[in-house]
Write a protein that holds these residues in place. Structure first.
Motif, short mmCIF file in Angstrom:
data_model
loop_
_atom_site.label_atom_id
_atom_site.label_comp_id
_atom_site.label_asym_id
_atom_site.label_seq_id
_atom_site.Cartn_x
_atom_site.Cartn_y
_atom_site.Cartn_z
N LYS A 120 0.82 -1.21 0.00
CA LYS A 120 0.00 0.00 0.00
C LYS A 120 0.86 1.26 0.00
N ILE A 121 1.86 1.31 0.86
CA ILE A 121 2.67 2.53 0.96
C ILE A 121 3.55 2.72 -0.27
N LYS A 122 3.82 1.64 -0.99
CA LYS A 122 4.62 1.77 -2.22
C LYS A 122 3.80 2.25 -3.40
N SER A 123 2.51 1.92 -3.43
CA SER A 123 1.71 2.17 -4.62
C SER A 123 0.71 3.30 -4.49
N SER A 124 0.28 3.66 -3.27
CA SER A 124 -0.77 4.66 -3.12
C SER A 124 -0.22 6.08 -3.24
#
Length: 668
Positions: A220-224
């Motif tokens: 999540k933190i890599k893509s959002s």
């Protein structure tokens, strides 16, 4: 009733256990009332809203993308309305992703979030009424122009259709946390009060597995976009704080008067309530099949047969120059539906006999003339055709279904390629301490040889350290596996299977099965008529030019609408998608690599599924080269990464390299 006319009766006790109560069923007021909800929900909704529910990082967007791709491929119009996208556009201060923005005490942010949801819902209801022909929504996060093209019924782009198919159903996906009863009741009321009837189904994703959550948080933190500019540690801390804010007010779905599906921990368990009709027979099996595994899927055509070399039809010009007759010479197909494959020299003989008009070229002109002459004797008018399946027209060309020299070379090269890919797959699995083969059961307690990684702990005895498993059944499980390996129930080599797992699916045509009859590895083979080529019905064995001569009126329909036009007594490409739906679900549910061997029309349709940017109605134009493996590898976001491998060409290059090395060694 006995042969002499007397009646025999089965003892009442025996009949009860065999058939139960044989009294004709009658509807009572109670049954009628209880079945009313099912009756209403079983009918197909032309307008449907799928509402995602769940805390952040629970895979809602993954489910949304998979649903959209599956529904578009299946012939529905489908669009995602991501409320997070509206929220980001509505807030310009850069704080839309901060955890404080989601705090229950932040009333201003709560108002902004509600406004974003209202905008998304308004655009969604407008789209359900007007499709993409209406006002352009503010949320254009899903490449909706491509979505229009992917749907064959959204379509014509300048084409003049004869008997244009009815408008497709529309399915909107409302992607947000929708985490409270109040929010979900608001969505239901808005849809219920909409002038057009709209069905609503909630899909809640629940994950309480801490290991899965840790992985999901990292993804999540890599893509959002919410975490752009943050360090990984800052982003993770902020995400955890956001989740905590949501958890304080989160309410799981408990109203059994609603239609809902609950997905637990990546589809390990599903709970469904008031789910009938299309949702039950199509979407629920698909949701159960989807997983985040890394197994690749390999597609290829059956190997070349002995009479597969003379594929291109040639004619002679007045100056005796040979020319090639292509589909463009026969049908004025618009550029949208260019169905000529560049692989013109490698025609598929089974496709020529059974796959219909998806051909690169016409048969040799001499054979054409013989067939047309033969047909002319049967049909003097040149425009009649038989309707009986038992009297199908067939080409006079004899078909040899045995693999030819190149086909055998491809089979051997395919085995080498699969061995290389399977070994690489197993190496990755070993890093996760997971071992599995093909002999698995349907429940963890029934698995014969599938081993989950066991938690291990050190045990100190007399100054030495040993390792034991905490699972008391581990030894018994291993003993069961070894016993099974010593006494396999199938006729394949267990040793070969233990090397790497592989699921093989083929059509029922003999040469498809022969393509996977490997020399060093033997796997269970699953054949299915669903993978057989497009059925041309009464025109099986005829080429395009022959069909045009026989029935020019029907041929014109094919020209104008090649996707939906059904061959007399046979299929259309839209029919083909319907029978390939179980195949898609079967491949999606696998955790081991899958090798599927079929034919041009089937592979074109399957490729359209794995390629999110390929309009389904354009699948007839996809290139499917002979002796080439098309590999699809899952991406974390729910899509697939494609690569192509021309095995015979690679084999030739390798042989050339070996020859160059040998020559250099000899020269030295």
């Amino acid at each position: 009733m006995t042969p002499n006319g007397t009646t025999t009766t089965t003892p009442k006790s025996t009949a009860y256990y065999q058939k139960g109560n044989e009294e004709v069923a009658t509807e009572t007021p109670l049954i009628t009332r209880k079945l009313e909800k099912r009756r209403i929900l079983t009918s197909k909704s032309e307008r449907l809203v799928i509402v995602l529910v769940g805390l952040p990082a629970r895979g809602k967007s993954f489910i949304s993308r998979k649903l959209r791709n599956f529904l578009l491929w299946n012939g529905s119009q489908c669009k995602i309305f991501n409320v997070g996208k509206y929220r980001r556009e509505a807030t310009e201060d850069g704080k839309h992703g901060d955890a404080n923005f989601f705090a229950a005490s932040n009333n201003h942010a709560a108002q902004l979030r509600q406004q974003a949801a209202e905008l998304a819902l308004r655009d969604m209801l407008r789209w359900l009424d007007d499709g993409d022909n209406g006002t352009t929504p503010t949320n254009n996060d899903n490449d909706d122009d491509d979505a229009i093209l992917r749907n064959p019924r959204m379509l014509t782009r300048g084409m003049s259709l004869i008997n244009e198919p009815p408008e497709a159903d529309r399915v909107a996906i409302f992607d947000a946390t929708n985490s409270t009863d109040e929010r979900r009741s608001w969505i239901l009321n808005e849809c219920s009060n909409h002038p057009t009837a709209v069905g609503v189904v909630f899909v809640e994703s629940i994950c309480d597995d801490e290991e899965l959550l840790r992985e999901n948080y990292q993804y999540k933190i890599k893509s959002s976009p919410d975490f752009e500019g943050m360090s990984p540690d800052e982003a993770l801390e902020d995400l955890r704080a956001r989740v905590k804010n949501y958890e304080e007010k989160y309410e799981t779905i408990t109203d059994d008067g609603q239609s809902y599906i609950k997905i637990f921990n990546l589809s390990t368990k599903l709970m469904v309530n008031h789910i009938y009709g299309r949702m039950a027979k199509t979407i629920v099996p698909a949701i159960m099949a989807w997983n985040v595994g890394t197994r690749p899927i390999f597609l290829c055509r059956a190997g070349e047969t002995q009479n597969n070399n003379a594929a291109a039809a040639t004619t002679t010009t007045p100056n005796n120059t040979p020319t090639t007759t292509t589909l463009h010479d026969l049908i004025p197909i618009p550029p949208l539906l260019d169905i000529n494959s560049p692989d013109s020299t490698n025609n598929d003989d089974d496709a020529a006999a059974a796959e219909g008009w998806i051909q690169q070229h016409i048969m040799n002109s001499t054979i054409q003339q013989e067939n047309l002459c033969h047909l002319g004797k049967q049909h003097p008018q040149g425009n009649h055709h038989r309707r009986s399946g038992s009297n199908r027209m067939t080409s006079s060309k004899k078909k040899n279904t045995k693999l030819g020299t190149k086909g055998i070379k491809f089979r051997d090269a395919l085995e080498d390629y699969i061995e290389q890919e399977g070994t690489a797959f197993m190496r990755k699995q070993q890093t996760q301490q997971t071992h599995f083969d093909m002999d698995t059961g349907t429940s963890l307690s029934g698995l014969a040889s599938y081993h989950l990684p066991q938690q291990q702990q050190p045990e100190t005895t007399a100054g030495t350290t040993t390792t034991t498993t905490t699972d008391a059944a581990a030894a018994a499980s291993e003993e069961s596996r070894l016993d099974f390996c010593d006494n396999p129930t199938t006729n394949h080599s267990q040793a070969a299977v233990d090397e790497f797992p592989l699921v093989i699916l083929t059509s029922t045509l003999p040469r498809a099965a022969e393509t996977v009859m490997f020399q060093r590895h033997s796997y269970p083979l699953s054949t299915s008529p669903n993978l057989n080529p497009l059925d041309k019905g009464d025109y099986t064995g005829l080429e395009l030019e022959e069909i045009r001569q026989v029935d020019p009126q029907w041929f014109e329909k094919l020209t104008n609408d090649p996707y939906f036009t059904r061959f007399p007594g046979g299929e259309s490409y839209s029919d083909l998608i319907t029978r390939l739906e179980p195949v898609i679900i079967d491949m999606e549910q696998q955790t081991a690599p899958v090798l599927l061997v079929s034919h041009i029309s089937v592979l074109q349709t399957l490729i359209a599924y794995f390629r999110e940017d390929t309009p389904t109605n354009e699948c007839m134009g996809l290139e499917v080269p002979l002796h080439t493996v098309i590999k699809f590898t899952p991406s974390r976001g729910g899509g697939w990464v494609e690569s192509r491998h021309s095995l015979l060409l690679q084999s030739q290059q390798q042989q050339q390299t070996k020859g160059d090395v040998s020559s250099a060694a000899s020269a030295s």
